[in-house]
Design an enzyme around this catalytic site. Structure first.
Site, PDB file in Angstrom:
ATOM      1  N   CYS A 122       0.871  -1.177   0.000  1.00  0.00           N
ATOM      2  CA  CYS A 122       0.000   0.000   0.000  1.00  0.00           C
ATOM      3  C   CYS A 122       0.901   1.218   0.000  1.00  0.00           C
ATOM      4  O   CYS A 122       2.072   1.137   0.360  1.00  0.00           O
ATOM      5  CB  CYS A 122      -0.916   0.020   1.208  1.00  0.00           C
ATOM      6  SG  CYS A 122      -2.267   1.224   1.035  1.00  0.00           S
ATOM      7  N   CYS A 124      -0.047   4.236   1.568  1.00  0.00           N
ATOM      8  CA  CYS A 124      -0.407   5.260   2.565  1.00  0.00           C
ATOM      9  C   CYS A 124       0.682   5.537   3.591  1.00  0.00           C
ATOM     10  O   CYS A 124       0.793   6.650   4.095  1.00  0.00           O
ATOM     11  CB  CYS A 124      -1.736   4.932   3.243  1.00  0.00           C
ATOM     12  SG  CYS A 124      -1.729   3.401   4.184  1.00  0.00           S
ATOM     13  N   CYS A 132      -3.852   6.198  -0.079  1.00  0.00           N
ATOM     14  CA  CYS A 132      -3.333   4.916  -0.558  1.00  0.00           C
ATOM     15  C   CYS A 132      -3.018   4.937  -2.043  1.00  0.00           C
ATOM     16  O   CYS A 132      -2.712   3.899  -2.635  1.00  0.00           O
ATOM     17  CB  CYS A 132      -4.336   3.809  -0.240  1.00  0.00           C
ATOM     18  SG  CYS A 132      -4.753   3.714   1.522  1.00  0.00           S
ATOM     19  N   LYS A 201     -12.448  -4.881   2.126  1.00  0.00           N
ATOM     20  CA  LYS A 201     -11.916  -3.946   3.119  1.00  0.00           C
ATOM     21  C   LYS A 201     -12.850  -2.755   3.228  1.00  0.00           C
ATOM     22  O   LYS A 201     -13.067  -2.037   2.253  1.00  0.00           O
ATOM     23  CB  LYS A 201     -10.517  -3.496   2.692  1.00  0.00           C
ATOM     24  CG  LYS A 201      -9.916  -2.478   3.646  1.00  0.00           C
ATOM     25  CD  LYS A 201      -8.442  -2.258   3.368  1.00  0.00           C
ATOM     26  CE  LYS A 201      -7.877  -1.213   4.303  1.00  0.00           C
ATOM     27  NZ  LYS A 201      -6.455  -0.964   4.076  1.00  0.00           N
ATOM     28  N   ARG A 223     -10.925   7.886   3.462  1.00  0.00           N
ATOM     29  CA  ARG A 223     -10.700   6.822   2.480  1.00  0.00           C
ATOM     30  C   ARG A 223     -12.000   6.267   1.879  1.00  0.00           C
ATOM     31  O   ARG A 223     -12.015   5.204   1.296  1.00  0.00           O
ATOM     32  CB  ARG A 223      -9.958   5.659   3.146  1.00  0.00           C
ATOM     33  CG  ARG A 223      -8.625   6.020   3.779  1.00  0.00           C
ATOM     34  CD  ARG A 223      -7.663   4.847   3.709  1.00  0.00           C
ATOM     35  NE  ARG A 223      -6.577   4.889   4.673  1.00  0.00           N
ATOM     36  CZ  ARG A 223      -5.557   5.737   4.649  1.00  0.00           C
ATOM     37  NH1 ARG A 223      -5.495   6.678   3.705  1.00  0.00           N
ATOM     38  NH2 ARG A 223      -4.612   5.669   5.573  1.00  0.00           N
ATOM     39  N   GLU A 239     -16.390  -7.405  -4.914  1.00  0.00           N
ATOM     40  CA  GLU A 239     -14.954  -7.100  -4.791  1.00  0.00           C
ATOM     41  C   GLU A 239     -14.130  -8.399  -4.815  1.00  0.00           C
ATOM     42  O   GLU A 239     -13.093  -8.486  -5.459  1.00  0.00           O
ATOM     43  CB  GLU A 239     -14.667  -6.362  -3.478  1.00  0.00           C
ATOM     44  CG  GLU A 239     -14.971  -4.880  -3.504  1.00  0.00           C
ATOM     45  CD  GLU A 239     -13.925  -4.067  -4.259  1.00  0.00           C
ATOM     46  OE1 GLU A 239     -12.933  -4.637  -4.736  1.00  0.00           O
ATOM     47  OE2 GLU A 239     -14.117  -2.845  -4.383  1.00  0.00           O
ATOM     48  N   LYS A 254     -11.507  -7.616   6.200  1.00  0.00           N
ATOM     49  CA  LYS A 254     -11.268  -6.749   7.347  1.00  0.00           C
ATOM     50  C   LYS A 254     -12.215  -5.581   7.424  1.00  0.00           C
ATOM     51  O   LYS A 254     -12.652  -5.133   6.380  1.00  0.00           O
ATOM     52  CB  LYS A 254      -9.818  -6.287   7.369  1.00  0.00           C
ATOM     53  CG  LYS A 254      -9.488  -5.174   6.397  1.00  0.00           C
ATOM     54  CD  LYS A 254      -8.030  -4.906   6.346  1.00  0.00           C
ATOM     55  CE  LYS A 254      -7.672  -3.755   7.248  1.00  0.00           C
ATOM     56  NZ  LYS A 254      -6.440  -3.089   6.845  1.00  0.00           N
TER      57      LYS A 254
HETATM   58  C1  PBG Z   1      -3.025   0.218   4.730  1.00  0.00           C
HETATM   59  C2  PBG Z   1      -3.621  -0.602   5.812  1.00  0.00           C
HETATM   60  C3  PBG Z   1      -4.438  -0.204   6.884  1.00  0.00           C
HETATM   61  C4  PBG Z   1      -4.628  -1.338   7.681  1.00  0.00           C
HETATM   62  C5  PBG Z   1      -3.967  -2.388   7.054  1.00  0.00           C
HETATM   63  N1  PBG Z   1      -3.369  -1.924   5.913  1.00  0.00           N
HETATM   64  C6  PBG Z   1      -4.929   1.128   7.270  1.00  0.00           C
HETATM   65  C7  PBG Z   1      -5.938   1.821   6.470  1.00  0.00           C
HETATM   66  O1  PBG Z   1      -6.482   1.323   5.495  1.00  0.00           O
HETATM   67  O2  PBG Z   1      -6.174   2.979   6.831  1.00  0.00           O
HETATM   68  C8  PBG Z   1      -5.388  -1.385   8.970  1.00  0.00           C
HETATM   69  C9  PBG Z   1      -4.948  -2.439   9.924  1.00  0.00           C
HETATM   70  C10 PBG Z   1      -5.371  -2.236  11.331  1.00  0.00           C
HETATM   71  O3  PBG Z   1      -6.183  -1.353  11.651  1.00  0.00           O
HETATM   72  O4  PBG Z   1      -4.877  -2.988  12.186  1.00  0.00           O
HETATM   73  N2  PBG Z   1      -3.894   0.748   3.827  1.00  0.00           N
END
Ligand code: PBG
Length: 328
Positions: A122, A124, A132, A201, A223, A239, A254
Site C-alpha cells: 500500500c 499510505c 493509498c 476492506k 478513504r 470485490e 477486514k
Molecule cells: C493500509 C492498511 C491499513 C490497515 C492495514 N493496511 C490502514 C488503512 O487502510 O487505513 C489497517 C490495519 C489495522 O487497523 O490494524 N492501507
C-alpha cells in the site's frame, strides 16, 4: 426427539467431553502477527493507542520473528515506516526501502524457514498526504487517481517479492490492482509468489490506532472513495469475485468482529483460502477493557478469535497472535 429424551447439556458435562465435540479449533499455525518496521537500531517504540505493539527497528523485528517462529505462528504481516515520504510514495518501491531492507534481513534468519513472510502493499505509509494512491488536486478538491496508482503498486509488489516476501498483500482497494501486481510479478520472474488480496476492506473507524502505529493517517479527506461502505455485503462479494478473477490466490477480510456476517457469506461462496484481520481498533478496545479489569483477558482473546474462525476464516491476522499461541 425432544426433551427429556434429548438433553443437550449431556455433552457439556466435562472438559474432555466438550473438547471432543468442539466444532471449531484454533491453532498457532493459522495466526499471523503484524510487525511495524522502522529505521534505526535497537528501536522498540510502543504505540500509544496499542499497548504491547511496537515500532521495531529491523534488529528488533528479527527477535520478534524468532519468537513468532518458536511459538509456531503461521506468519508475519509486515508494514514499513519509511525514512522519507513524498507525493508518489516512492519509498514503497525503493530497493533500499525499509520493507525491502527488513525482508532481506528477516529472510536470512532461521525463523524465516518456519514463517510465511507477508508484505503489505500500500502507499499510505509512504505518501506525504497519507492516501493509498496518487492524489490529483483540483483547487480545494482532490481525488485519488485509480489508474495512475496501479503502476506504483505493481512496482511495489515486485520490489517486495525481489527482497524476499513470500506473499504480497495489496490493501489499497484500487480497482484492477491485483491484475497489475500479478502481471508485474510474472514479468519479473516471481510467478510463484502468491497474491493475498485484501479483497473485502471496509472504510472503518477501527483502523484508527493502526494509523498511529504506521503513521499513515490521511492528511485531508478520508478513504471512503476507495474503501467500502460498511453497510454493503453484496458489494463485498463483487470485490472478492473481481479480485479472484484478476488472479488473487487468497483473500483477506477486514475488519473481523464487526463484519463476521461478511466473512460467513464469503466462506459460503468462495472456495479460496480466506484470512480475516482482527484490526487495530478491535485490539485496542479489548486492551482498554483489560486494563480496567472489565473483561477477562485470556478468555476474551480466545473467544474473539474462535468467533472469527467459526464465521469461516481459515487464518487470522491478529496483534494477539503471540499471546494467543501461548494460551493454546
Ligand atoms: C493500509 C492498511 C491499513 C490497515 C492495514 N493496511 C490502514 C488503512 O487502510 O487505513 C489497517 C490495519 C489495522 O487497523 O490494524 N492501507
Amino acid at each position: 426427539m425432544e426433551f427429556p429424551q434429548t438433553r443437550l447439556r449431556r455433552l457439556r458435562t466435562t472438559a474432555p467431553m466438550r473438547s471432543l465435540v468442539r466444532e471449531t479449533h484454533l491453532h498457532p499455525s493459522a495466526l499471523v502477527y503484524p510487525l511495524f518496521l522502522c529505521p534505526g537500531e535497537g528501536v522498540r517504540r510502543e504505540v500509544n493507542s496499542m499497548p504491547g505493539v511496537y515500532n521495531l527497528s529491523i534488529d528488533e523485528a528479527v527477535k520478534e520473528a524468532e519468537q513468532a517462529a518458536s511459538l509456531g505462528l503461521g506468519g508475519l504481516l509486515l508494514f514499513g515506516l519509511p525514512e522519507t515520504k513524498d507525493e508518489q510514495g516512492s519509498s514503497a518501491y525503493d530497493a533500499n526501502g525499509i520493507m525491502q531492507q527488513g525482508l532481506r534481513a528477516l529472510k536470512q534468519t532461521a525463523a524465516a524457514k518456519k514463517l510465511v513472510l507477508i508484505a503489505d502493499v500500500c502507499l499510505c505509509e509512504y505518501t506525504s498526504h497519507g492516501h493509498c494512491g496518487v492524489v490529483q488536486r483540483e483547487g480545494d478538491e482532490f481525488h485519488v487517481d485509480n489508474d495512475a496508482t496501479l503502476d506504483l503498486l505493481a512496482k511495489t509488489g515486485a520490489s517486495l517479492a525481489e527482497a524476499g516476501a513470500d506473499v504480497v498483500a495489496p490493501s489499497d482497494m484500487m480497482d484492477g490492482r491485483v491484475a497489475a501486481i500479478r502481471d508485474e510479478l510474472d514479468e519479473d520472474g516471481f510467478e510463484q509468489v502468491p497474491v493475498l488480496s485484501y479483497a473485502s476492506k471496509f472504510a472503518s473507524a477501527f483502523y484508527g490506532p493502526f494509523r498511529e502505529a504506521a503513521d499513515s493517517a490521511p492528511q485531508f479527506g478520508d478513504r471512503r472513495t476507495y474503501q467500502m461502505d460498511g453497510a454493503n455485503l453484496r458489494e463485498a462479494m463483487r470485490e472478492i469475485e473481481q479480485d479472484l478473477g484478476e488472479g488473487a490466490d487468497m483473500i483477506l477480510m477486514k475488519p473481523a468482529l464487526p463484519y463476521l456476517d461478511v466473512i460467513h457469506a464469503a466462506r459460503g461462496r468462495f472456495d479460496v483460502p480466506m484470512g480475516a484481520y482482527q484490526v487495530s481498533g478491535e485490539y485496542s478496545m479489548m486492551q482498554a477493557a483489560f486494563e480496567r479489569g472489565w473483561l477477562e483477558r485470556d478468555r476474551a482473546i480466545l473467544e474473539s478469535l474462535i468467533s472469527i474462525r467459526r464465521a469461516g476464516a481459515d487464518f487470522i491476522v491478529t496483534y494477539f497472535a503471540k499471546e494467543a499461541a501461548k494460551l493454546l
